[in-house]
Design a protein around this motif. Structure first.
Motif, PDB file in Angstrom:
ATOM      1  N   TYR A 172      -5.063  -9.141  11.749  1.00  0.00           N
ATOM      2  CA  TYR A 172      -4.427  -9.349  10.478  1.00  0.00           C
ATOM      3  C   TYR A 172      -3.637 -10.333   9.975  1.00  0.00           C
ATOM      4  O   TYR A 172      -2.953 -11.134  10.700  1.00  0.00           O
ATOM      5  N   ARG A 187     -13.804 -13.216   3.996  1.00  0.00           N
ATOM      6  CA  ARG A 187     -12.596 -13.090   2.935  1.00  0.00           C
ATOM      7  C   ARG A 187     -11.960 -14.868   3.266  1.00  0.00           C
ATOM      8  O   ARG A 187     -11.278 -14.532   1.844  1.00  0.00           O
ATOM      9  N   SER A 209       0.698  -0.929   0.151  1.00  0.00           N
ATOM     10  CA  SER A 209       0.241   0.393  -0.383  1.00  0.00           C
ATOM     11  C   SER A 209       0.947   0.740   0.070  1.00  0.00           C
ATOM     12  O   SER A 209       2.065   1.164   0.455  1.00  0.00           O
ATOM     13  N   PRO A 223      -7.406  -2.364  -1.623  1.00  0.00           N
ATOM     14  CA  PRO A 223      -8.547  -2.195  -0.555  1.00  0.00           C
ATOM     15  C   PRO A 223      -9.510  -2.806  -1.523  1.00  0.00           C
ATOM     16  O   PRO A 223      -9.881  -4.410  -1.476  1.00  0.00           O
ATOM     17  N   ARG A 271      -7.123  -6.437  -4.309  1.00  0.00           N
ATOM     18  CA  ARG A 271      -6.451  -6.669  -3.917  1.00  0.00           C
ATOM     19  C   ARG A 271      -6.705  -7.923  -4.111  1.00  0.00           C
ATOM     20  O   ARG A 271      -5.811  -9.117  -4.604  1.00  0.00           O
ATOM     21  N   GLU A 323       0.429 -10.665  -0.079  1.00  0.00           N
ATOM     22  CA  GLU A 323      -0.118  -9.161  -0.077  1.00  0.00           C
ATOM     23  C   GLU A 323       0.275  -8.883   1.895  1.00  0.00           C
ATOM     24  O   GLU A 323      -0.056  -9.959   2.349  1.00  0.00           O
ATOM     25  N   THR A 358     -13.466  -3.190   1.968  1.00  0.00           N
ATOM     26  CA  THR A 358     -12.402  -3.194   3.354  1.00  0.00           C
ATOM     27  C   THR A 358     -13.771  -3.882   4.346  1.00  0.00           C
ATOM     28  O   THR A 358     -15.184  -4.119   3.985  1.00  0.00           O
ATOM     29  N   SER A 369      -4.140  -6.192   6.651  1.00  0.00           N
ATOM     30  CA  SER A 369      -5.884  -6.834   5.763  1.00  0.00           C
ATOM     31  C   SER A 369      -6.372  -7.992   7.078  1.00  0.00           C
ATOM     32  O   SER A 369      -5.920  -9.497   7.522  1.00  0.00           O
ATOM     33  N   THR A 370      -7.747  -7.946   7.056  1.00  0.00           N
ATOM     34  CA  THR A 370      -7.956  -8.718   8.855  1.00  0.00           C
ATOM     35  C   THR A 370      -8.250 -10.333   7.551  1.00  0.00           C
ATOM     36  O   THR A 370      -8.760 -10.149   6.362  1.00  0.00           O
TER      37      THR A 370
END
Length: 298
Positions: free
Chosen positions: A231, A116, A43, A91, A94, A106, A158, A110-111
């Motif tokens: 994360y 996800r 990022s 976001p 990705r 990545e 997100t 990122s959560t």
């Protein structure tokens, strides 16, 4: 002859995406072993996890952790050198960049949650944080209910925007939820008074406040919009071998003094280029995650 050339052209056009698909789905460890190259998604603005310095250098906590992982992968593959190519992602794109092979891993913030994990793979956690909101202190917005009837921004792509929409619907808060492309744009809307609050991971909001020209103008919410979540470093969903290799490298790093040194450098010490100190000590949850690395359960 014309028909033959046309047939060749059609076949070539069909084979191009097939070739790209095959490259994207080639096992990443095998590809790194063959090419000596790993593509890291980064990022430009996720301070202090992944961001670009004025000279263009990519750095940050997640970036350095990934470079440590890459070094261990180099040793595992018995390569003399592995070249790192940094590829900027957002976001919004990705997941597609991972799926299409534009990036191999990545390394941002990122959560890792159940939704996800349907589309991407995650490493063991490297940070844990919850969702909060930031507002101007003069607005006196401290709880979720205080947001009722206000305009609130969140970054597209997100998990935070989904949490906000759910709470807004369940509590009938009549919040005007505005999606924006970048964290920077969202924070700027709050600074200018065009939005009442910005919903995002608490650690990222704290970083943006610390970097602002007038940190005392802002306040983080006392309420959290969801439980603290981890994360993880993101990889392609089906690339189990690569994910396991990354996890093995993380176990080595977490069991050494290296992880504490990395954490202290980025969260309890002055950080380049402005010398900002986040002053965020390691939480008990994160220390437990380092002491006993494992995949989260929801």
């Amino acid at each position: 002859m014309i028909f033959r050339r046309a047939a060749i052209a059609v076949l070539s056009a069909w084979l191009l995406p097939v070739a790209a698909f095959a490259q994207a789905n080639e096992p990443t460890l095998a590809k790194i072993a063959k090419t000596g190259i790993v593509r890291i998604g980064h990022s430009a603005e996720n301070f202090p996890f992944s961001y670009r310095q004025p000279d263009g250098t990519v750095t940050g906590y997640s970036t350095e952790l990934c470079l440590e992982v890459v070094e261990r992968l180099r040793q595992r593959l018995n390569l003399a050198e592995v070249k790192v190519e940094f590829v900027e992602r957002t976001p919004r794109n990705r997941v597609a960049m991972l799926r299409d092979g534009d990036i191999d891993i990545e390394c941002v913030a990122s959560t890792n949650n159940a939704e996800r994990r349907k589309s991407v793979g995650f490493s063991y956690p490297h940070f844990i944080t919850g969702t909060q909101f930031v507002s101007l202190k003069k607005s006196n917005l401290r709880t979720i209910d205080d947001l009722a009837g206000h305009t609130v921004v969140a970054t597209s792509g997100t998990t935070n925007i989904g949490q906000l929409n759910t709470i807004n619907r369940e509590r009938s808060l009549h919040i005007a939820v505005i999606p924006v492309e970048t964290h920077k744009d969202a924070f700027q809307l709050v600074t200018e008074g065009r939005a009442a609050a910005f919903v995002m991971d608490g650690i990222l909001l704290a970083a943006m406040v610390a970097k602002s020209s007038n940190p005392d103008d802002y306040e983080l919410s006392s309420d959290a919009l969801g439980w603290p979540e981890p994360y993880g470093l993101m990889v392609r969903l089906e690339d189990t071998e690569f994910r396991e290799a990354i996890n093995a490298a993380l176990v080595e790093i977490y069991s050494s003094d290296r992880i504490e040194a990395l954490y202290e450098k980025w969260f309890t010490s002055p950080v380049p280029p402005e010398g900002i100190n986040m002053r965020v000590p390691m939480s008990a949850e994160l220390k437990a995650a380092f002491d006993n690395p494992k995949d989260p359960t929801d």
